[in-house]
Design a protein around this motif. Structure first.
Motif, short mmCIF file in Angstrom:
data_model
loop_
_atom_site.label_atom_id
_atom_site.label_comp_id
_atom_site.label_asym_id
_atom_site.label_seq_id
_atom_site.Cartn_x
_atom_site.Cartn_y
_atom_site.Cartn_z
N ASP A 26 0.82 -1.21 0.00
CA ASP A 26 0.00 0.00 0.00
C ASP A 26 0.85 1.26 0.00
N ALA A 27 1.89 1.28 0.82
CA ALA A 27 2.71 2.49 0.94
C ALA A 27 3.42 2.81 -0.37
N ILE A 28 4.02 1.79 -1.01
CA ILE A 28 4.74 2.05 -2.25
C ILE A 28 3.77 2.38 -3.38
N LEU A 29 2.60 1.74 -3.40
CA LEU A 29 1.61 2.07 -4.43
C LEU A 29 1.13 3.50 -4.27
N ARG A 217 15.96 -5.32 -16.10
CA ARG A 217 15.96 -4.07 -15.33
C ARG A 217 14.87 -4.09 -14.28
N ARG A 218 13.83 -4.85 -14.51
CA ARG A 218 12.72 -4.95 -13.57
C ARG A 218 13.04 -5.86 -12.39
N GLY A 219 14.23 -6.41 -12.37
CA GLY A 219 14.63 -7.23 -11.23
C GLY A 219 14.33 -8.70 -11.39
N LYS A 220 13.97 -9.13 -12.59
CA LYS A 220 13.70 -10.56 -12.82
C LYS A 220 15.00 -11.31 -13.11
N VAL A 221 15.00 -12.56 -12.72
CA VAL A 221 16.13 -13.43 -12.99
C VAL A 221 16.04 -13.96 -14.43
N LEU A 222 17.20 -14.11 -15.07
CA LEU A 222 17.28 -14.68 -16.41
C LEU A 222 18.20 -15.89 -16.38
N GLU A 328 5.46 -3.70 -9.05
CA GLU A 328 6.41 -3.66 -10.16
C GLU A 328 5.69 -3.32 -11.47
N LEU A 329 4.50 -3.87 -11.68
CA LEU A 329 3.75 -3.57 -12.90
C LEU A 329 3.45 -2.08 -12.99
N VAL A 330 3.06 -1.49 -11.87
CA VAL A 330 2.78 -0.05 -11.86
C VAL A 330 4.08 0.72 -12.11
N LEU A 331 5.15 0.30 -11.44
CA LEU A 331 6.45 0.95 -11.62
C LEU A 331 6.91 0.86 -13.07
N HIS A 332 6.75 -0.32 -13.68
CA HIS A 332 7.17 -0.49 -15.08
C HIS A 332 6.45 0.51 -15.97
N HIS A 333 5.14 0.65 -15.75
CA HIS A 333 4.36 1.58 -16.57
C HIS A 333 4.87 3.01 -16.40
N LEU A 334 5.10 3.42 -15.16
CA LEU A 334 5.55 4.78 -14.91
C LEU A 334 6.96 5.01 -15.44
N GLU A 335 7.82 4.02 -15.24
CA GLU A 335 9.22 4.17 -15.62
C GLU A 335 9.42 4.07 -17.12
N ALA A 499 13.42 10.99 -8.62
CA ALA A 499 12.45 10.64 -7.57
C ALA A 499 11.89 9.25 -7.80
N LEU A 500 11.65 8.89 -9.08
CA LEU A 500 11.10 7.56 -9.36
C LEU A 500 12.14 6.48 -9.09
N ILE A 501 13.38 6.75 -9.44
CA ILE A 501 14.45 5.79 -9.16
C ILE A 501 14.54 5.54 -7.65
N ALA A 502 14.37 6.60 -6.86
CA ALA A 502 14.46 6.46 -5.41
C ALA A 502 13.37 5.55 -4.86
N LEU A 503 12.22 5.47 -5.56
CA LEU A 503 11.13 4.63 -5.09
C LEU A 503 11.42 3.14 -5.28
N LYS A 504 12.40 2.82 -6.13
CA LYS A 504 12.74 1.41 -6.34
C LYS A 504 13.35 0.79 -5.09
N THR A 505 14.09 1.58 -4.34
CA THR A 505 14.82 1.04 -3.19
C THR A 505 13.89 0.38 -2.18
N PRO A 506 12.85 1.10 -1.69
CA PRO A 506 11.96 0.42 -0.74
C PRO A 506 11.20 -0.74 -1.37
N LEU A 507 10.93 -0.66 -2.68
CA LEU A 507 10.20 -1.75 -3.33
C LEU A 507 11.05 -3.00 -3.42
N ARG A 508 12.34 -2.83 -3.69
CA ARG A 508 13.20 -3.99 -3.94
C ARG A 508 14.13 -4.32 -2.77
N GLU A 509 13.85 -3.78 -1.62
CA GLU A 509 14.64 -4.14 -0.45
C GLU A 509 14.52 -5.63 -0.17
#
Length: 513
Positions: A26-29, A217-222, A328-335, A499-509
């Motif tokens: 909720d907080a990150i969204l 870039r979205r943090g998925k493993v390949l 992540e889906l929301v972040l992908h759209h914004l980013e 600012a958007l890059i900074a939001l990745k940190t709490p999402l991907r902690e």
């Protein structure tokens, strides 16, 4: 090796034990939505206003072009957000499963690979359910995936292995049809990790990774999987020499895997992707494992024990991604759709506008001198006739007024011709404010024609220099104001990007590497 001790058996047990504990997003969204709202407000607050420039001006046209880009981008953002719904719907349909995207060119053996794993799950007592997407719905089917040397996947299809694992077999991005490539892009979003299949006949075609850059870039493993890792060798069968298909040797596989990994790493670095998202390649031969009856020895020699071991190592990162996927889906759209469009289209246009503004300022410096000379050449030929009239009437005021009107008209005509791109900026009255009376040196008695002629020539030039500077300064102010607006809008977009890059940190902690 016993089945109980195999990596395959361990992998199946771990799949059964998958726990999909949702994160509180909720907080990150809320933060992402706040970012989007702030971006819209900033774009409006920094709207470019080409005041003083007529619509035909190149600077005004560039400005209007940027307005069009922003307007079109805003319209696309809504459409792109809607276009994500099928992927979100697919993800929600398998909310209790880990989704692995099976990716590769049409001849990489994706369908055969998926069928093989499905057969293994069935053989070990697990349920298997095939499905495909049709008109936006998921349709279950008993049909296995078609296998062949030509493209056989014309739609999104998948197979559920057991209760908690799904393989998505998609048409390749290098598909022979645009529809197939578009379908793959549309559903790549829903995957939690990616298996990149590449045939050993032409392994590691790294141009394919251009399409996977965003997923990493979205943090998925390949995980690269080298398929068809077998080769024909000559052998004697019943006294005759014939070609027999065998697994590639361990040394050959190691060499090929190292080559795939090295070239993939180099490609990912060129794409600006963290190579930590890339797992070590694994080579397999589904044909050889099948031909030998799926015995433990055959599975091991065909590379599947190494494959299962590798799949076990990516379990944690795959589940980490799944738990945060909706955000992540929301972040992908914004980013990618929102900020990416601004960075790709608007920022270069703003850079072009600022460069054009600087060029315009240099041109105005040259124009100022050119304008003085052109208006002076128009005005000086009028002096003899005006002086003749003056010599007869001895009226200083009449001479001054006539000369002022002539100079004003000549300057206005030249300014209109040479400053046509700034017509609105110089629309104010340019009538003479300095009298030419002082230049006459007329004492009421004696008139010396030649000194008077020279003095008036100089007075005309001085007045035209003043007028030209005032007009060009007005134009410069207009250009500089627009350039400053472009710089402010550029800084605003850059700031929002940070600012958007900074939001990745709490999402991907806590993301597993």
């Amino acid at each position: 090796m016993t089945t109980a001790a195999s990596h395959e058996a361990r992998f199946l047990r771990e799949v059964d034990a998958f726990e999909f504990v949702a994160r509180d997003l909720d907080a990150i969204l809320h933060a992402l939505e706040t970012w989007r709202t702030q971006l819209a407000a900033d774009l409006l607050a920094h709207r470019l206003e080409p005041a003083g420039l007529p619509t035909h001006s190149p600077l005004a046209q560039r400005t209007n072009g940027i307005h069009t880009l922003l307007s079109e981008s805003a319209s696309r953002w809504t459409q792109q957000r809607v276009s994500l719904l099928p992927a979100q719907s697919l993800a929600q349909a398998f909310d209790d499963c880990a989704l692995l995207l099976v990716f590769g060119k049409f001849n990489a053996g994706k369908s055969a690979f998926c069928n093989f794993l499905a057969d293994r799950f069935l053989a070990l007592g697990k349920t298997v359910q095939y499905f495909h997407a049709e008109a936006g719905d998921l349709v279950e089917t008993v049909e296995r995936f078609c296998e062949g040397s030509t493209e056989t996947t014309a739609r999104l299809q998948g197979v559920r292995l057991g209760e908690k694992l799904v393989l998505l077999d998609t048409p390749g991005l290098h598909s022979v049809t645009q529809e197939n490539a578009a379908l793959t892009r549309r559903f790549m979003e829903s995957a939690d990790a990616v298996l990149w299949l590449t045939s050993s006949t032409s392994p590691g075609q790294v141009q394919e990774l251009d399409e996977l850059g965003n997923e990493l870039r979205r943090g998925k493993v390949l995980m690269p999987v080298v398929t068809r890792s077998d080769m024909y060798e000559e052998d004697e069968v019943d006294g005759a020499i014939c070609k027999v298909l065998r697994n590639k040797s361990t040394a050959t596989r190691v060499e090929q895997e190292a080559d795939v990994e090295a070239r993939a790493q180099e490609k990912l670095r060129s794409l600006g992707v963290d190579v930590a998202r890339l797992e070590s390649p694994v080579s397999v031969s589904a044909y050889m494992a099948r031909a030998a009856g799926h015995t433990p020895e055959a599975m091991d020699e065909a590379g599947f024990e190494r494959l299962y071991e590798a799949l076990l190592t990516i379990t944690a990162s795959t589940l980490d991604y799944k738990r945060r996927k909706y955000a992540e889906l929301v972040l992908h759209h914004l980013e990618e759709d929102v900020l990416g469009a601004l960075q790709r289209d608007v920022l270069p246009a703003l850079g072009g506008l600022r460069a054009a503004a600087q060029a315009a300022l240099l041109a105005l410096d040259e124009c100022e001198t050119r304008l003085v000379n052109a208006a002076w050449r128009r005005s000086v030929p009028m002096l003899p006739a005006l002086l003749d009239a003056f010599m007869e009437a001895r009226d200083v005021d009449a001479l001054s007024a006539s000369l002022a009107r002539a100079v004003d008209e000549n300057f206005a005509q030249e300014a209109q011709a040479q400053l046509t791109d700034y017509a609105d900026a110089i629309a104010q009255d340019h009538s003479a404010s300095l009298p030419f009376t002082e230049a006459t040196h007329f004492n009421g008695e004696t008139i010396d024609y030649q000194p008077l002629y020279s003095a008036l020539q100089n007075a005309i030039r001085d007045d035209l220099m003043r007028r030209s500077k005032a007009a060009c300064d007005a134009c410069r102010a207009t250009v500089e104001r627009l350039s400053e607006q472009a710089a402010a809008l550029t800084a605003s977009i850059d700031s929002q990007g940070s600012a958007l890059i900074a939001l990745k940190t709490p999402l991907r902690e806590g993301v597993s590497s």
